[in-house]
Enzyme design. Structure first.
Site: not given
Ligand code: 13P
Length: 256
Positions: A9, A11, A96, A98, A168, A174, A214
């Protein structure tokens, strides 16, 4: 046996066609013989077309990061599932954290998107997960159950089997704070219990549940070795060829 799925992903990173293609040109030869893992890359919308061209005739699939539940009309700034299909997307990430937290997407909205994606034959990757305060208050399972009930409302058994769930935990995204394999496995097993209550054991055994938060080369294999974890949805570490390849190899290794 369920086939693990590794999703990259990206982003809001690598959105230019040139930089997206550059990275994938390096990844394609490295993963070309990997059969036991589904690999999906979800770049920003602006790079989808270029990436699709690069991925043609490879074993890497294309995914989008979001979509709207209508096919066309006056929805400024939104992307139709028809457009995603036309470009060659097979997967779409929905809900997601976010999207949920920053853009205030609700379970009800995600449920509408999910139904639409399934009706258009896109494979949805639906994200669920708890906040840190919820975990610390011992509410993780309650939150997951509510998200599952609402997000998967009126989803049939056949549709559920075509859906990938991404667990997640928001506190792990992150932050560099990965859930321990035991923490992740506990919730994945719980999600399967909920699926069995709602559908049946056969359905539960067919649904792929990825972990996200992560994931790095040094923790991937241990996570993927858990019986209920079917690969991962990777953010930061999917932006570099070396780390993404190492994570894909870790998933492959668990199937040898
Ligand atoms: P990270 O791997 O950067 O923690 O992000 C995870 C994520 O949100 C995947 O959709």
């Amino acid at each position: 046996m369920r086939k693990p799925i590794i999703g990259g992903n990206w982003k809001m990173n690598r959105g230019s066609p040139a930089e997206a293609s550059e990275m994938l040109k390096q990844l394609i030869p490295l993963v070309k013989d990997i059969q036991s893992v589904d690999i999906v890359i979800s770049p920003p919308f602006t790079a989808l077309y270029a990436v699709k061209e690069i991925l043609e005739s490879t074993n890497i699939k294309l995914g989008a990061q979001n979509m709207y539940f209508e096919e066309k009309g006056a929805y400024t700034g939104e992307i139709s599932p028809t457009f995603l299909k036309a470009i060659g997307c097979e997967y779409v990430i929905l809900g997601h954290s976010e999207r949920r937290n920053i853009f205030k997407e609700t379970d009800a909205l995600i449920n509408k998107k999910l139904k639409k994606a399934l009706s258009m034959d896109l494979s949805p990757i639906v994200c669920i997960g708890e906040h840190l305060e919820e975990r610390e208050a011992g509410k993780t399972k309650e939150i997951i159950q509510t998200q599952m009930d609402r997000t998967f409302k009126e989803i049939t058994r056949e549709e559920m089997i075509r859906t990938v769930i991404a667990y997640e935990p928001i506190w792990a995204i992150g932050t560099g704070k990965t859930a321990t394999p035991e923490q992740a496995e506990e919730i994945h097993a719980f999600i399967r219990e909920l699926l069995t209550q709602r559908y049946d054991k056969e359905t539960t055994d067919s649904v792929r549940i990825q972990y996200g938060g992560s994931i790095k080369p040094n923790n991937a294999e241990e996570l993927f070795r858990q019986g209920n974890i079917d690969g991962g949805l990777v953010g930061g570490a999917s932006l570099q060829v070396d780390s993404l390849f190492a994570i894909i190899k870790a998933a492959d290794k668990t199937r040898l």
